[in-house]
Design an enzyme around this catalytic site. Structure first.
Site, PDB file in Angstrom:
ATOM      1  N   HIS A  89      -6.497  -9.900  -3.738  1.00  0.00           N
ATOM      2  CA  HIS A  89      -5.525  -8.960  -3.564  1.00  0.00           C
ATOM      3  C   HIS A  89      -4.418  -8.986  -4.566  1.00  0.00           C
ATOM      4  CE1 HIS A  89      -6.962  -7.293   0.388  1.00  0.00           C
ATOM      5  NE2 HIS A  89      -7.244  -8.580   0.662  1.00  0.00           N
ATOM      6  N   TRP A 114      -7.065 -14.159  12.110  1.00  0.00           N
ATOM      7  CA  TRP A 114      -6.948 -12.678  11.964  1.00  0.00           C
ATOM      8  C   TRP A 114      -8.465 -11.998  12.352  1.00  0.00           C
ATOM      9  CZ3 TRP A 114      -9.334  -8.977   8.549  1.00  0.00           C
ATOM     10  CH2 TRP A 114      -9.873  -9.708   7.439  1.00  0.00           C
ATOM     11  N   TYR A 133      -3.799  -5.588  15.433  1.00  0.00           N
ATOM     12  CA  TYR A 133      -3.754  -4.716  14.102  1.00  0.00           C
ATOM     13  C   TYR A 133      -3.201  -3.371  14.520  1.00  0.00           C
ATOM     14  CZ  TYR A 133      -5.389  -7.811  10.458  1.00  0.00           C
ATOM     15  OH  TYR A 133      -5.573  -9.002   9.560  1.00  0.00           O
ATOM     16  N   TRP A 186      -0.700  -2.858   8.658  1.00  0.00           N
ATOM     17  CA  TRP A 186      -1.264  -2.663   7.220  1.00  0.00           C
ATOM     18  C   TRP A 186      -0.853  -1.046   6.789  1.00  0.00           C
ATOM     19  CZ3 TRP A 186      -1.974  -6.872   4.744  1.00  0.00           C
ATOM     20  CH2 TRP A 186      -2.364  -8.017   5.461  1.00  0.00           C
ATOM     21  N   ASP A 209      -2.395  -1.091  12.556  1.00  0.00           N
ATOM     22  CA  ASP A 209      -3.018   0.028  11.649  1.00  0.00           C
ATOM     23  C   ASP A 209      -4.205   0.589  12.274  1.00  0.00           C
ATOM     24  OD1 ASP A 209      -4.265  -2.308  11.057  1.00  0.00           O
ATOM     25  OD2 ASP A 209      -5.116  -1.636   9.421  1.00  0.00           O
ATOM     26  N   ARG A 238       0.692  -1.198  -0.005  1.00  0.00           N
ATOM     27  CA  ARG A 238       0.004  -0.213  -0.062  1.00  0.00           C
ATOM     28  C   ARG A 238       0.701   1.124  -0.080  1.00  0.00           C
ATOM     29  NH1 ARG A 238      -3.111  -3.648   2.453  1.00  0.00           N
ATOM     30  NH2 ARG A 238      -4.986  -4.240   1.152  1.00  0.00           N
ATOM     31  N   ASP A 277      -6.676 -14.128   1.770  1.00  0.00           N
ATOM     32  CA  ASP A 277      -7.815 -13.399   2.467  1.00  0.00           C
ATOM     33  C   ASP A 277      -8.694 -12.638   1.637  1.00  0.00           C
ATOM     34  OD1 ASP A 277      -5.524 -11.948   2.056  1.00  0.00           O
ATOM     35  OD2 ASP A 277      -6.065 -10.337   3.206  1.00  0.00           O
ATOM     36  N   GLU A 278      -9.801 -12.477   1.947  1.00  0.00           N
ATOM     37  CA  GLU A 278     -10.912 -11.530   1.258  1.00  0.00           C
ATOM     38  C   GLU A 278     -10.829 -11.709  -0.063  1.00  0.00           C
ATOM     39  OE1 GLU A 278     -10.379  -7.604   4.395  1.00  0.00           O
ATOM     40  OE2 GLU A 278      -8.826  -7.809   2.972  1.00  0.00           O
ATOM     41  N   GLU A 334      -2.358   1.204   4.548  1.00  0.00           N
ATOM     42  CA  GLU A 334      -3.118   2.214   3.604  1.00  0.00           C
ATOM     43  C   GLU A 334      -3.050   3.475   4.193  1.00  0.00           C
ATOM     44  OE1 GLU A 334      -4.187  -0.732   4.844  1.00  0.00           O
ATOM     45  OE2 GLU A 334      -5.524  -1.682   3.579  1.00  0.00           O
ATOM     46  N   ASP A 364       0.045  -6.829  -3.140  1.00  0.00           N
ATOM     47  CA  ASP A 364      -1.341  -6.476  -2.850  1.00  0.00           C
ATOM     48  C   ASP A 364      -1.959  -5.787  -4.081  1.00  0.00           C
ATOM     49  OD1 ASP A 364      -3.916  -6.051  -1.423  1.00  0.00           O
ATOM     50  OD2 ASP A 364      -2.716  -6.524   0.356  1.00  0.00           O
TER      51      ASP A 364
HETATM   52  C1  ACM Z   1      -6.277  -9.129   6.486  1.00  0.00           C
HETATM   53  O1  ACM Z   1      -6.452  -8.302   7.300  1.00  0.00           O
HETATM   54  N1  ACM Z   1      -7.035  -8.722   5.352  1.00  0.00           N
HETATM   55  C2  ACM Z   1      -5.673 -10.246   6.779  1.00  0.00           C
END
Ligand code: ACM
Ligand code: ZN
Length: 632
Positions: free
Chosen positions: A282, A415, A440, A486, A442, A179, A348-349, A488, A208
């Site tokens: 991602h 997570w 986390y 993270w 962030d 990011r 993930d996601e 961002e 990502d």
């Molecule tokens: C994550 O926070 N998407 C692993």
């Protein structure tokens, strides 16, 4: 009172009564030990070892010479000279590998004895010696952290006996370099900082949607195209996408040589680097570089922090065998570059909407008898596990890899809370715990109105109170835990440090120290000493623990009241409703406050004694009301 502090208190009394005099921090001597993470056992006695120009670092095995040099490199800036090193044993700082294995120290433990005329660091392994050195460094005055000569300091180390070893084998921090890109020098600095707190895993989130950051020689477009995007600032997810013809000048990547250099640097600090290539979701940067491995071949630009999820494709096509050929090439190079037995594949996601419409993905589901797209993702992860196994690597993935069926030998990084970690452990898989609410980095760490913008909350106390082993699971399967940064909302390294420390210190103690030795008040006391150390080192950190916590609560008499509190003890909170700045003669907070008629703002400040410690917080009353929990 914590047992260790009590023992220490008695010893300090004895220090004072044996006539050694009161020690004072300003003269460069330390009045108490403030080690993070808290060692297993520690006893102090009267007197000090003083590091002088003639002090020699002795080591009893060639293997330890790099550690003698490491110790020198950590102190010579402030001292203004290097200590001599020697293989013979004599009075000085002795680094001793044990000839016989001491079961009580295990792989990473150490024993440290400081006498007025001699220091011995002893361990079964070089790792243990390294951690003994880290403890020793924390026993020196804080000025030792400076890179410039600190004159007139007595470099005293209090006499003590410490035995220590970690609770968990996996003590990690993750940095997202996609990011926002961080240079190899910044990455090295981050690794050095985490190693000082006896963490031993650096999880490198290398790819990502917003950038591919590692050279893959067999697929050069990954970095030619995938590492660069249009330059933007402003709130993440509200940014304007790249304009037509706009140059892509923001980004960067690591060459193979860069990676080798960072891996070597980490190895010298006993840190294992676990690389992450985040697939099959991602992956926007990947499919911008190689559209043929997406389902629709339509995405042209790397995301700049604009909204795209479910609109623009960012997943790999699982129906296409070329996808797996490319992944094989990528993981061949990754496996060669990183000595860790683990490779993290993300997982993930993953948005699966494009798979549902893709003829190749549909055919794959039909041919492999897969009932839904979750099973298609599981097919992908299992096939990838075979690719990694062919390169002697083990697969780690985020907890979504449980969906549709877990790959046989996968390690799960939990997570989304602990529940998926528990599920994986109950199925016999290894687990690393990293729930958002505690790990986390962030997230906000204090009152949001005085923090750089991000989302949700993870206070220092949330990190400190984290317990990685849930009830009812085999604790051997919980390898440990990890903090995740993270990026961002982390555009530079100064801010990365702000978000990491002191929460990273809290997690270091969670992953290293015994449960019994943890103590919040004592930890905070030590954190404050480490703030001074970080100041000398030029390392950034957050002082958010000093800020007031503001909680509106429903009240029968007045609709709502304002509750104020602090995360740490011994602070006073002062407030005003008259729009002036509060100070320590303003009303002092005692009980939840009713809002006076027509008041538009509350202003709040914290003091310790007569010293202002927290940031001034101003909140509009109408905004504060919006924070009331929704009534059902
Ligand atoms: C994550 O926070 N998407 C692993
Ligand atoms: Zn497809």
């Amino acid at each position: 009172m914590c047992k260790l502090r009590f023992v220490f208190y008695l010893l300090m009394v004895s220090v004072i009564f044996t006539g050694c005099g009161k020690l004072s921090q300003t003269e460069g001597e330390i009045t108490e030990l403030a080690i993070i993470p808290q060692p297993e056992t520690m006893t102090l006695s009267a007197g000090n070892f003083t590091v002088k120009k003639r002090t020699v670092i002795c080591y009893n095995s060639k293997e330890l010479l790099p550690l003698a040099n490491f110790l020198n490199s950590k102190i010579s800036g402030a001292l203004g000279f290097k200590l001599k090193t020697a293989t013979s044993s004599r009075n000085g700082i002795n680094l001793n590998l044990r000839k016989e294995w001491d079961e009580s120290l295990g792989d990473e433990g150490y024993k440290l004895t400081v006498l007025y005329n001699n220091i011995v660091v002893e361990a079964n392994s070089a790792n243990g010696i390294f951690y003994g050195i880290q403890t020793l460094l924390q026993m020196l005055p804080p000025q030792i952290k400076s890179k410039t000569i600190q004159p007139n300091i007595k470099w005293n180390i209090p006499c003590a006996e410490i035995t220590d070893k970690p609770r968990f084998a996996w003590r990690g921090l993750m940095l997202d370099v996609s990011r926002h890109f961080f240079t190899k020098e910044e990455v090295k600095a981050y690794i050095d900082q985490l190693a000082e707190y006896k963490m031993n895993v650096f999880h490198w989130h290398l790819t990502d949607d917003q950038g591919w950051r590692i050279e893959i020689k067999s697929l050069p477009k990954l970095t030619e195209k995938g590492a660069w995007r249009a330059r933007r600032v402003g709130d993440w997810w509200s940014r304007e996408p790249r304009r037509k013809g706009e140059p892509v000048t923001y980004g960067g990547f690591y060459t193979h040589n860069d990676i080798k250099e960072v891996v070597q640097y980490a190895k010298e600090r006993f840190v294992e680097i676990v690389p992450e290539i985040d697939v099959p979701g991602h992956s926007m940067a990947t499919i911008v570089a190689y559209p043929e491995i997406s389902c629709t071949h339509t995405v042209k630009d790397i995301n700049v922090g604009n909204k795209f999820y479910t609109i623009d494709e960012n997943s790999l096509c699982v129906g296409n065998d070329t996808t797996f050929e490319y992944l094989d090439k990528i993981f061949t190079e990754i496996a060669e570059l990183f000595p860790s037995k683990y490779i993290h594949i993300g997982g993930d996601e993953c948005y699966k909407g494009f798979w549902k419409k893709c003829p190749k993905c549909k055919k794959r589901m039909h041919d492999e008898h897969l009932k839904n797209t979750k099973e298609l993702q599981s097919y992908f992860v299992k096939r990838l596990e075979k690719i990694l196994q062919s390169k002697n690597k083990k697969l780690i993935g985020w907890d979504e890899i449980l969906e549709g069926g877990l790959a046989p030998d996968a390690t799960v990084m939990s997570w989304r809370g602990m529940k998926n970690g528990i599920k994986a452990a109950k199925a016999g898989h290894n687990v690393i715990m990293t729930p958002t609410s505690n790990c986390y980095l962030d997230l906000y760490q204090g009152e949001p109105s005085v923090e750089p913008q991000t989302y949700s909350m993870c206070r220092l106390s949330n990190s400190y109170n984290f317990e990685p082993v849930p009830e009812g699971v085999d604790k051997k399967l919980i390898l440990g835990g990890q903090g995740n940064l993270w990026s961002e909302a982390v555009p530079n390294f100064w801010h990365a440090q702000y978000m990491t420390w002191p929460r990273g210190w809290a997690l270091a103690e969670v992953f290293w120290s015994t449960k019994e030795n943890k103590n919040w008040d004592d930890f905070i006391h030590r954190v404050e000493t480490h703030f001074i150390r970080a100041d000398y080192a030029g390392i950034n950190y957050a002082r958010s623990m000093y800020n007031a916590i503001i909680t509106p609560v429903y009240s029968n008499e007045s609709g709502f009241k304002i509750k104020l509190s602090t995360e740490i003890k011994d602070l006073d909170i002062y407030y005003t409703f008259d729009n002036t700045n509060p100070y320590n003669s303003s009303p002092r907070y005692e009980n939840p406050l009713s809002v006076p008629l027509n008041a538009t703002r509350i202003k709040i400040i914290t003091y310790r004694g007569d010293k202002r410690v927290g940031k001034q917080i101003t909140l509009r009353i109408d905004e504060l009301k919006k924070r009331l929990p929704k009534r059902s």
